[in-house]
Every structure is written in structure tokens, then in C-alpha cells.
Design a protein around this motif. Structure first.
Motif, short mmCIF file in Angstrom:
data_model
loop_
_atom_site.label_atom_id
_atom_site.label_comp_id
_atom_site.label_asym_id
_atom_site.label_seq_id
_atom_site.Cartn_x
_atom_site.Cartn_y
_atom_site.Cartn_z
N THR A 44 64.00 -14.53 -10.51
CA THR A 44 63.59 -13.32 -9.81
C THR A 44 63.94 -13.42 -8.34
O THR A 44 63.44 -14.29 -7.63
N GLY A 45 64.81 -12.52 -7.92
CA GLY A 45 65.15 -12.44 -6.51
C GLY A 45 64.27 -11.41 -5.84
O GLY A 45 63.30 -10.92 -6.39
N LYS A 46 64.62 -11.10 -4.62
CA LYS A 46 63.85 -10.11 -3.88
C LYS A 46 64.57 -8.78 -3.95
O LYS A 46 65.79 -8.71 -3.88
N GLY A 47 63.79 -7.73 -4.07
CA GLY A 47 64.33 -6.38 -4.08
C GLY A 47 63.35 -5.45 -3.41
O GLY A 47 62.20 -5.80 -3.18
N MET A 48 63.79 -4.27 -3.12
CA MET A 48 62.94 -3.30 -2.41
C MET A 48 62.34 -2.32 -3.40
O MET A 48 62.48 -1.12 -3.25
N ILE A 49 61.68 -2.85 -4.44
CA ILE A 49 61.08 -1.97 -5.44
C ILE A 49 59.65 -2.41 -5.72
O ILE A 49 59.26 -3.51 -5.36
N SER A 50 58.92 -1.56 -6.38
CA SER A 50 57.53 -1.88 -6.69
C SER A 50 57.47 -2.94 -7.80
O SER A 50 58.43 -3.13 -8.55
N GLN A 51 56.33 -3.60 -7.90
CA GLN A 51 56.14 -4.61 -8.94
C GLN A 51 56.22 -3.99 -10.33
O GLN A 51 56.74 -4.61 -11.26
N LEU A 52 55.74 -2.76 -10.50
CA LEU A 52 55.82 -2.09 -11.80
C LEU A 52 57.27 -1.93 -12.24
O LEU A 52 57.62 -2.20 -13.40
N ASN A 53 58.12 -1.49 -11.34
CA ASN A 53 59.52 -1.31 -11.69
C ASN A 53 60.23 -2.64 -11.86
O ASN A 53 61.11 -2.78 -12.71
N ARG A 54 59.87 -3.65 -11.08
CA ARG A 54 60.46 -4.98 -11.25
C ARG A 54 60.13 -5.49 -12.65
O ARG A 54 60.97 -6.05 -13.34
N ASP A 55 58.88 -5.30 -13.10
CA ASP A 55 58.49 -5.73 -14.45
C ASP A 55 59.25 -4.95 -15.51
O ASP A 55 59.66 -5.52 -16.53
N ARG A 56 59.44 -3.65 -15.31
CA ARG A 56 60.20 -2.85 -16.28
C ARG A 56 61.64 -3.34 -16.39
O ARG A 56 62.19 -3.45 -17.48
N ILE A 57 62.24 -3.65 -15.25
CA ILE A 57 63.63 -4.15 -15.25
C ILE A 57 63.69 -5.51 -15.93
O ILE A 57 64.56 -5.76 -16.77
N THR A 58 62.76 -6.40 -15.58
CA THR A 58 62.74 -7.75 -16.17
C THR A 58 62.59 -7.67 -17.69
O THR A 58 63.31 -8.35 -18.43
N ASN A 59 61.67 -6.86 -18.17
CA ASN A 59 61.46 -6.72 -19.62
C ASN A 59 62.70 -6.14 -20.29
O ASN A 59 63.05 -6.55 -21.41
N ALA A 60 63.38 -5.21 -19.64
CA ALA A 60 64.60 -4.64 -20.22
C ALA A 60 65.72 -5.66 -20.26
O ALA A 60 66.49 -5.72 -21.23
N VAL A 61 65.83 -6.49 -19.22
CA VAL A 61 66.85 -7.55 -19.20
C VAL A 61 66.57 -8.56 -20.30
O VAL A 61 67.49 -9.00 -21.02
N ILE A 62 65.31 -8.95 -20.46
CA ILE A 62 64.93 -9.90 -21.53
C ILE A 62 65.30 -9.33 -22.90
O ILE A 62 65.87 -10.03 -23.75
N ALA A 63 65.01 -8.05 -23.12
CA ALA A 63 65.34 -7.42 -24.41
C ALA A 63 66.85 -7.43 -24.66
O ALA A 63 67.29 -7.70 -25.78
N GLN A 64 67.64 -7.17 -23.63
CA GLN A 64 69.09 -7.16 -23.80
C GLN A 64 69.64 -8.57 -24.05
O GLN A 64 70.53 -8.75 -24.88
N MET A 65 69.12 -9.55 -23.32
CA MET A 65 69.59 -10.93 -23.53
C MET A 65 69.23 -11.41 -24.94
O MET A 65 70.05 -12.05 -25.61
N ASN A 66 68.02 -11.11 -25.39
CA ASN A 66 67.60 -11.50 -26.74
C ASN A 66 68.46 -10.80 -27.80
O ASN A 66 68.84 -11.40 -28.80
N ALA A 67 68.78 -9.54 -27.58
CA ALA A 67 69.61 -8.79 -28.53
C ALA A 67 71.02 -9.36 -28.62
O ALA A 67 71.68 -9.23 -29.66
N LYS A 68 71.46 -10.03 -27.58
CA LYS A 68 72.81 -10.62 -27.58
C LYS A 68 72.81 -12.05 -28.10
O LYS A 68 73.83 -12.72 -28.07
N GLY A 69 71.64 -12.53 -28.55
CA GLY A 69 71.58 -13.84 -29.20
C GLY A 69 71.15 -14.99 -28.33
O GLY A 69 71.16 -16.14 -28.77
#
Length: 183
Positions: A44-69
Motif C-alpha cells: 500500500t502506497g500513499k494516495g490522495m483518496i479516502s480510506q473507504l475508496n482505498r479499501d474498495r480498490i485494494t479488494n478489487a485488486v485482490i479479486a483480480q489477482m486471485n482470478a488470474k491464479g
């Protein structure tokens, strides 16, 4: 400046709208075989977004990485890959000019044909539009070599919030990560 910070907090809500305005590009190291990598960790790097959106992005990245094996591990020191998502926002402006010609005839515009001197005139109107340009950048790095293997970028102009960020953010992350090679 305060206005920019407020808009940046809502940055990901707008960028994540998976509409025609989300422009996606990516780059990959073609000399690397992604089948050699099994695990990943979110860095997790730093970004200019809220914690809610950071969590949404992180969960979406995890879902994509898992879907790719790939398999997620929590310890960044034992993962094969480190995945990082960052956001950037900058203020931009576009200037347009529109000139209206009066007194010129038909096919000969802007040339003056016939009539006396001073019968033709023009009026130029300039419009300046300010906007926020936002980007979501997702990097996949070889942890041991500290070498960038893949990068995906989603870019959009921000003009307002998205109604359902829980749906829009995963769609946009999926669009950005669509070219990441599967395991």
C-alpha cells in the motif's frame, strides 16, 4: 487548494466509473514468464483518496489477482510479487476559441467579395474550462529483483461523484488489470 483536496478525495469515485471516459493503457515486460510467480502481497502506497475508496480498490485488486491464479500472502517479504495501486490528481484546463464572421459571403469566407470597405467584421469568443485529471496506476513488481513487471493505468477527467462506487470501482479495476498476464 482546499477545493483540489476535496475533489481528490472523491477522485476514485469518478475514475472508477467504467464508462467510455476511462482510458486504459498498460505495459508489460515481455521477457518475463508470469507462470514462475505464485504469490503476491499488496503493497500500500500513499494516495490522495479516502480510506473507504482505498479499501474498495485494494479488494478489487485482490479479486483480480486471485482470478488470474495468484495466491495472496500477507507478508511482503515472502511474496513473489508486490502489487501497488496509487492515485494521482492534477488540475488542467482547456481553451477553445470560436470566431464568427459577419459580412462575408457564401463560399468565399473569410475573404471579402463585393461591397465597400468596413462592411465585414468578426467576433472571437474564448472559453476556458478547468477540470481535474485523475489517474489510477497499478504496478506489479518482482519483489526479489525490485523490477517492474507490469503496469496498468486508468485515466479520466473528474466531473462528479459516481452513484454506486461498490460496483463501479471493481469494474474499473478489472478494466485496468485486464491485460495483466495470468499465472
Amino acid at each position: 487548494m482546499k477545493r483540489i483536496m476535496i475533489l481528490c478525495l472523491g477522485l476514485m469515485l469518478v475514475i472508477m466509473a467504467c464508462g467510455p471516459t476511462l482510458k486504459v493503457s498498460s505495459d508489460v515486460n515481455k521477457n518475463v514468464s508470469f507462470s514462475n510467480y505464485k504469490t503476491y502481497a499488496i503493497y500500500t502506497g500513499k494516495g490522495m483518496i479516502s480510506q473507504l475508496n482505498r479499501d474498495r480498490i485494494t479488494n478489487a485488486v485482490i479479486a483480480q489477482m486471485n482470478a488470474k491464479g495468484y495466491t495472496q500472502v500477507n507478508d511482503t517479504s515472502s511474496a513473489d510479487l508486490l502489487v501497488n495501486a496509487n492515485t494521482i490528481a492534477k488540475e488542467g484546463q482547456s481553451v477553445t476559441a470560436n470566431t464568427d464572421y459577419f459580412g462575408y459571403g457564401g463560399f468565399y469566407r473569410p475573404y471579402y467579395w463585393g461591397g465597400g470597405m468596413g462592411m465585414a467584421s468578426s467576433n472571437t469568443t474564448f472559453n476556458v474550462d478547468k477540470y481535474i485529471d485523475g489517474s489510477l496506476i497499478i504496478d506489479v513488481v518482482d519483489r526479489a529483483k525490485r523490477e517492474l513487471l507490469w503496469e496498468g493505468i486508468g485515466n479520466s477527467q473528474i466531473d462528479g461523484p459516481v452513484k454506486d462506487p461498490d460496483t463501479a470501482i471493481p469494474k474499473a479495476v478489472a478494466k485496468v488489470m485486464s491485460s495483466l498476464p495470468a499465472r
